[in-house]
Write a protein that holds these residues in place. Structure first.
Motif, mmCIF file in Angstrom:
data_model
loop_
_atom_site.group_PDB
_atom_site.id
_atom_site.type_symbol
_atom_site.label_atom_id
_atom_site.label_comp_id
_atom_site.label_asym_id
_atom_site.label_seq_id
_atom_site.Cartn_x
_atom_site.Cartn_y
_atom_site.Cartn_z
ATOM 1 N N UNK A 1 0.872 -1.090 0.167
ATOM 2 C CA UNK A 1 -0.129 0.060 0.127
ATOM 3 C C UNK A 1 0.594 1.072 -0.035
ATOM 4 N N UNK A 2 0.812 2.355 -0.641
ATOM 5 C CA UNK A 2 2.171 3.519 -0.748
ATOM 6 C C UNK A 2 1.691 4.369 -0.202
ATOM 7 N N UNK A 3 0.613 4.295 0.794
ATOM 8 C CA UNK A 3 0.139 5.305 1.953
ATOM 9 C C UNK A 3 0.483 4.552 3.429
ATOM 10 N N UNK B 1 9.415 12.026 9.713
ATOM 11 C CA UNK B 1 9.928 12.577 7.982
ATOM 12 C C UNK B 1 8.653 11.866 7.415
ATOM 13 N N UNK B 2 7.660 10.724 8.173
ATOM 14 C CA UNK B 2 6.413 10.542 7.153
ATOM 15 C C UNK B 2 5.801 10.387 7.085
ATOM 16 N N UNK C 1 2.645 4.199 9.912
ATOM 17 C CA UNK C 1 3.367 3.856 9.743
ATOM 18 C C UNK C 1 3.385 2.290 10.424
ATOM 19 N N UNK C 2 3.500 1.745 10.017
ATOM 20 C CA UNK C 2 3.569 -0.302 10.579
ATOM 21 C C UNK C 2 4.832 -0.308 11.094
ATOM 22 N N UNK C 3 4.806 -0.571 12.406
ATOM 23 C CA UNK C 3 5.999 -0.599 13.112
ATOM 24 C C UNK C 3 6.194 -1.497 13.697
ATOM 25 N N UNK C 4 6.851 -2.224 12.592
ATOM 26 C CA UNK C 4 7.382 -3.900 13.437
ATOM 27 C C UNK C 4 8.420 -3.890 14.925
ATOM 28 N N UNK D 1 -7.735 -5.031 7.513
ATOM 29 C CA UNK D 1 -6.925 -4.203 8.595
ATOM 30 C C UNK D 1 -6.726 -3.478 7.667
ATOM 31 N N UNK D 2 -6.069 -3.004 6.764
ATOM 32 C CA UNK D 2 -5.412 -1.819 6.245
ATOM 33 C C UNK D 2 -7.056 -0.871 5.495
#
Length: 193
Positions: free
Chosen positions: A23-25, A100-101, A107-110, A187-188
């Motif tokens: 997903x681009x976003x 920055x993003x 932001x997916x924080x793995x 989920x997205x």
């Protein structure tokens, strides 16, 4: 929005994270990768690790991972010490990454130890990736070329899937990639609605 994604060793959270990267976003932050990178590039971390674990923690090639792993996966206290050195620097790096993003939807924080190190408190939502432990053990043995005892030493330093799931907003069972992709899209869509 910061969305944590976690799961026990061998659960496939990195595979699931890669699906979200379609997903681009969305921007992905891999805490484990950044921690490894920072352990080799941050003079602050390097100095503290050498002071705490000896010069043997580093070789000419960089971090001596096998030396450190042997110490920390056999002692919860030594693992806590290492985490107390590395995680504050990773947290600072994450804050810069978020800034920055900040135009992304999330932001997916793995982070493999999202709950264990308290990072879940930073997250707006949390996803846990889960697989039965026997499958996780086989995956890690194959991936890392280690024996079962080594994997179990790592597993015992992480929270159980049950404990993580109770505190998560979403659960992905990573047994069938087609079903996982369906869960990722679902989920997205909820996160971006």
């Amino acid at each position: 929005m910061l969305v944590g994604i976690t799961g026990g060793i061998g659960s496939g959270k990195t595979t699931v994270s890669k699906m979200f990267s379609e997903f681009e976003n969305v921007q992905i932050y891999h805490a484990d990768e950044e921690a490894k990178r920072l352990m080799n590039t941050s003079e602050i971390i390097k100095r503290k690790i050498i002071k705490e674990f000896s010069q043997e923690a580093y070789s000419e090639e960089g971090l001596n991972r096998s030396f450190l792993a042997k110490i920390v996966f056999e002692s919860k206290e030594r693992l806590k010490v290492l985490n107390s050195i590395v995680h504050p620097e990773v947290h600072k790096h994450l804050q810069g990454f978020i800034a920055k993003h900040n135009k992304k939807d999330y932001i997916l924080y793995e982070n493999a130890i999202l709950f264990e190190n308290g990072s879940h408190k930073l997250c707006d939502k949390i996803i846990t990736v889960s697989v039965p432990q026997d499958i996780r053990i086989k995956r890690v043995m194959k991936r890392d070329g280690v024996d079962k005892e080594t994997v179990l030493n790592r597993v015992k330093n992480q929270w159980s899937d049950t404990k993580k799931t109770i505190q998560s907003h979403y659960l992905i069972i990573n047994l069938d990639l087609t079903n996982v992709w369906f869960d990722v899209k679902r989920i997205h869509n909820k996160l971006t609605y």
